[in-house]
Design an enzyme around this catalytic site. Structure first.
Site, PDB file in Angstrom:
ATOM      1  N   ASN A   1     -15.881  -1.583  25.637  1.00  0.00           N
ATOM      2  CA  ASN A   1     -15.413  -0.414  25.112  1.00  0.00           C
ATOM      3  C   ASN A   1     -14.109  -0.158  25.012  1.00  0.00           C
ATOM      4  O   ASN A   1     -13.196   0.279  24.521  1.00  0.00           O
ATOM      5  CB  ASN A   1     -15.627   0.522  24.738  1.00  0.00           C
ATOM      6  CG  ASN A   1     -17.156   0.077  24.006  1.00  0.00           C
ATOM      7  OD1 ASN A   1     -17.846  -0.272  22.842  1.00  0.00           O
ATOM      8  ND2 ASN A   1     -18.378   1.436  24.234  1.00  0.00           N
TER       9      ASN A   1
ATOM     10  N   HIS B   1      20.686  15.265  -7.222  1.00  0.00           N
ATOM     11  CA  HIS B   1      20.391  15.269  -8.216  1.00  0.00           C
ATOM     12  C   HIS B   1      20.317  14.045  -8.847  1.00  0.00           C
ATOM     13  O   HIS B   1      20.677  13.078  -9.904  1.00  0.00           O
ATOM     14  CB  HIS B   1      20.396  16.948  -9.035  1.00  0.00           C
ATOM     15  CG  HIS B   1      20.206  17.900  -8.490  1.00  0.00           C
ATOM     16  ND1 HIS B   1      19.039  18.437  -7.994  1.00  0.00           N
ATOM     17  CD2 HIS B   1      21.067  18.607  -7.597  1.00  0.00           C
ATOM     18  CE1 HIS B   1      19.295  19.122  -7.617  1.00  0.00           C
ATOM     19  NE2 HIS B   1      20.903  19.575  -6.951  1.00  0.00           N
TER      20      HIS B   1
ATOM     21  N   SER C   1     -15.827  -8.654  14.099  1.00  0.00           N
ATOM     22  CA  SER C   1     -14.619  -9.104  13.146  1.00  0.00           C
ATOM     23  C   SER C   1     -13.538 -10.147  13.611  1.00  0.00           C
ATOM     24  O   SER C   1     -12.241  -9.751  13.907  1.00  0.00           O
ATOM     25  CB  SER C   1     -14.236  -7.139  14.257  1.00  0.00           C
ATOM     26  OG  SER C   1     -14.789  -8.124  14.884  1.00  0.00           O
TER      27      SER C   1
ATOM     28  N   LYS D   1      19.730 -12.713 -16.359  1.00  0.00           N
ATOM     29  CA  LYS D   1      19.068 -11.477 -15.763  1.00  0.00           C
ATOM     30  C   LYS D   1      19.548 -12.031 -13.733  1.00  0.00           C
ATOM     31  O   LYS D   1      18.669 -13.520 -13.891  1.00  0.00           O
ATOM     32  CB  LYS D   1      17.854 -11.271 -15.959  1.00  0.00           C
ATOM     33  CG  LYS D   1      17.271 -10.538 -16.519  1.00  0.00           C
ATOM     34  CD  LYS D   1      17.245  -8.346 -17.011  1.00  0.00           C
ATOM     35  CE  LYS D   1      16.507  -8.402 -15.790  1.00  0.00           C
ATOM     36  NZ  LYS D   1      15.484  -7.940 -16.796  1.00  0.00           N
TER      37      LYS D   1
ATOM     38  N   SER E   1      15.501 -14.482 -14.749  1.00  0.00           N
ATOM     39  CA  SER E   1      13.939 -13.961 -15.790  1.00  0.00           C
ATOM     40  C   SER E   1      13.791 -15.551 -16.418  1.00  0.00           C
ATOM     41  O   SER E   1      15.050 -16.494 -16.363  1.00  0.00           O
ATOM     42  CB  SER E   1      14.505 -13.054 -16.358  1.00  0.00           C
ATOM     43  OG  SER E   1      13.296 -13.075 -17.879  1.00  0.00           O
TER      44      SER E   1
ATOM     45  N   GLU F   1      12.470  -4.781  -5.195  1.00  0.00           N
ATOM     46  CA  GLU F   1      11.353  -3.638  -5.407  1.00  0.00           C
ATOM     47  C   GLU F   1      10.100  -3.533  -5.057  1.00  0.00           C
ATOM     48  O   GLU F   1       9.325  -2.738  -4.252  1.00  0.00           O
ATOM     49  CB  GLU F   1      11.220  -4.237  -6.799  1.00  0.00           C
ATOM     50  CG  GLU F   1      12.436  -4.049  -8.026  1.00  0.00           C
ATOM     51  CD  GLU F   1      12.290  -5.310  -8.970  1.00  0.00           C
ATOM     52  OE1 GLU F   1      11.647  -4.744  -9.811  1.00  0.00           O
ATOM     53  OE2 GLU F   1      13.078  -5.953  -9.765  1.00  0.00           O
TER      54      GLU F   1
HETATM   55  N1  ARG Z   1     -15.033  -5.812  18.153  1.00  0.00           N
HETATM   56  C1  ARG Z   1     -15.610  -4.073  18.028  1.00  0.00           C
HETATM   57  C2  ARG Z   1     -14.130  -3.448  18.153  1.00  0.00           C
HETATM   58  O1  ARG Z   1     -13.177  -4.015  17.709  1.00  0.00           O
HETATM   59  C3  ARG Z   1     -15.581  -3.890  19.834  1.00  0.00           C
HETATM   60  C4  ARG Z   1     -16.433  -3.290  20.712  1.00  0.00           C
HETATM   61  C5  ARG Z   1     -17.145  -2.756  20.741  1.00  0.00           C
HETATM   62  N2  ARG Z   1     -17.989  -2.072  21.159  1.00  0.00           N
HETATM   63  C6  ARG Z   1     -19.350  -1.691  21.032  1.00  0.00           C
HETATM   64  N3  ARG Z   1     -20.079  -0.700  21.664  1.00  0.00           N
HETATM   65  N4  ARG Z   1     -20.228  -2.634  19.701  1.00  0.00           N
HETATM   66  O2  ARG Z   1     -14.606  -2.831  18.158  1.00  0.00           O
END
Ligand code: ARG
Length: 467
Positions: A119, A165, A32, A292, A286, A299
């Site tokens: 976590n 409307h 990530s 234009k 345009s 938009e």
């Molecule tokens: N990159 C993970 C996330 O964004 C971090 C937590 C990962 N925890 C785990 N038990 N693998 O959720």
């Protein structure tokens, strides 16, 4: 890495029980870092707070604590100067920072993760990020409200057709119309403030899911990170993403408001309406039609609401049915939030610019305000007020007057008194005084109504309430 992996290719962070390393595809789906590097400042801030608490509770020596905090600070600078290259085999921002810390300070780096898990770490980082996003969006919306209120003040008495409307209904003032959006964005700010109040609990110390056997002080870390209190339940602390959902819900509703104003700008700038013009700074030409001037920003704001609504849906669906506590699904919580925050921030900035630069064609608005018999209600009201006609009956009489004007192809004010009196004998010449669009708008002085005097007062009140 503090400890080299026993097996070649195994992760140095969690590879102790693994004989081999993950495949390239596994690394790619798992990592990530490409997006969660945006959490670096929050991650380092959270780690410093955790480290100081470990020292204060005697879990970590002061010496190790100092080395860790100094190392973390250096990493922050390295990231900000672009000196640190993130590595996808280290998965995420948490492990990239920890691995760099190990390179910098050696063994003490491995003690930072005591009484903590990724976590509770990611839940804390993300809350801090969303809290900043909430604050940023709140002040951006305040800036947009300021632009709208300034225009409303200038145009407190500028008459335009009000629509239902999208059919001409009754004359209103342009200032009144703009102040309607000030109310909407005020509610958006209120939703963000509500979300912020609920968001402001600290997950740190929940550890993986069950809490920890170390004598940590969760109040200390919560306070240092500006949270009101530690989250009460460790399972909830690591599995809750309501704060992200509430932010996205507020963002989605706000994006809907933005799209409505954007749509009005698109309509008002057409040759058929010509109520307003946008500045060169917020329009495009345009490549083929020299005449234009396109309202592209409006938009695009209209379109981008779709993305923000999609972001809310995406996260609701990620979270739906997830058992407690953490599941890796939740790693996918970040991109929708980042995208929604970026999209809306840009949209609000563009909308603020368009509103500030707006040229209003007041004479054209006033001329259009009378088209479509928009003061018919004023005749009916006049009959009620002056001749004590019951409103339902007045409505019927006025309907006949409108039909007559339609047949004649003229406006209500052009109908001769004799013909009006032929429809109802209680009508006299006084009725003509309610027919000009300015008189109509000025008569609507009920609380929250469109009369210029009301709008002038509402502008002052809005400044007090919102700016
Ligand atoms: N990159 C993970 C996330 O964004 C971090 C937590 C990962 N925890 C785990 N038990 N693998 O959720």
């Amino acid at each position: 890495m503090t400890n080299p992996p026993d097996q070649p290719g195994a992760s140095a962070i969690w590879g102790g029980r693994f004989a081999g390393g993950p495949s390239v595809v596994m690394q790619r789906i798992n990592a990530s870092i490409d997006f969660d590097q945006r959490l670096y400042a929050q991650d380092i801030r959270g780690s410093k707070a955790h480290c100081r608490m470990l020292v204060a509770t005697g879990i970590l020596s002061a010496e190790d604590g100092e080395a860790i905090v100094a190392g973390l600070e250096r990493i922050r600078q390295e990231i900000e100067s672009g000196a640190l290259t993130f590595r996808s085999e280290l998965e995420d921002i948490h492990m990239n920072v920890e691995a760099r810390l190990a390179e910098l300070i050696g063994e003490p780096a491995g003690r930072l993760h005591t009484a903590r898990s990724r976590n509770d770490q990611v839940a804390t980082d993300f809350r801090l990020w969303v809290r900043d996003a909430v604050d940023g969006m709140g002040s951006a919306l305040q800036g947009l409200q300021a632009a709208l209120i300034d225009q409303a003040e200038t145009h407190a008495a500028t008459v335009m057709p009000g629509f239902t409307h999208l059919q001409a209904a009754q004359p209103v003032t342009f200032g009144h119309h703009l102040l309607a959006y000030v109310e909407m964005f005020g509610r958006d700010r209120g939703r963000l403030a509500d979300a912020r109040a609920r968001l402001n609990e600290c997950p740190l110390g929940a550890a993986a899911l069950a809490g920890t056997s170390f004598p940590i002080d969760r109040r200390q870390t919560a306070a240092e990170l500006g949270f009101d209190r530690p989250a009460a339940n460790s399972l909830d602390a690591v599995s809750d993403r309501d704060f992200a959902l509430e932010f996205l819900a507020a963002a989605a509703i706000c994006a809907v408001h933005m799209s409505r104003l954007a749509e009005e700008l698109v309509i008002w700038t057409t040759a058929q309406f010509r109520f307003v013009s946008l500045s060169d700074a917020f329009t495009t030409g345009s490549s083929i039609m020299p005449q234009k001037r396109n309202p592209d920003a409006a938009e695009l704001i209209r379109a981008k609401a779709g993305r923000v609504i999609g972001n809310l849906n995406a996260l609701l669906i990620v979270m739906k049915g997830l058992p407690l506590a953490y599941s890796k699904d939740m790693q996918d919580d970040k991109e929708p939030v980042f995208e929604a925050a970026d999209t809306l921030e840009l949209s609000i900035a563009a909308m603020t610019g368009m509103i500030r630069d707006l040229t209003v064609h007041a004479e054209r608005m006033a001329e259009s305000a009378g088209a479509g018999f928009t003061t018919a209600t004023d005749i009916a009201d006049w009959l009620v007020r002056v001749a004590a006609v019951p409103f339902r009956q007045a409505h019927h009489i006025t309907g006949r007057i409108v039909r007559l004007a339609e047949e004649r192809g003229c406006g209500l004010a052009e109908l001769p008194l004799g013909e009006l009196q032929a429809i109802d004998g209680r009508i006299d010449a006084q009725v003509y005084s309610v027919l000009p669009v300015e008189a109509s708008a000025a008569s609507r002085t009920s609380y929250g109504g469109t009369a210029p005097a009301n709008v002038a007062a509402a502008v002052l009140a809005a400044r007090q309430r919102f700016l």
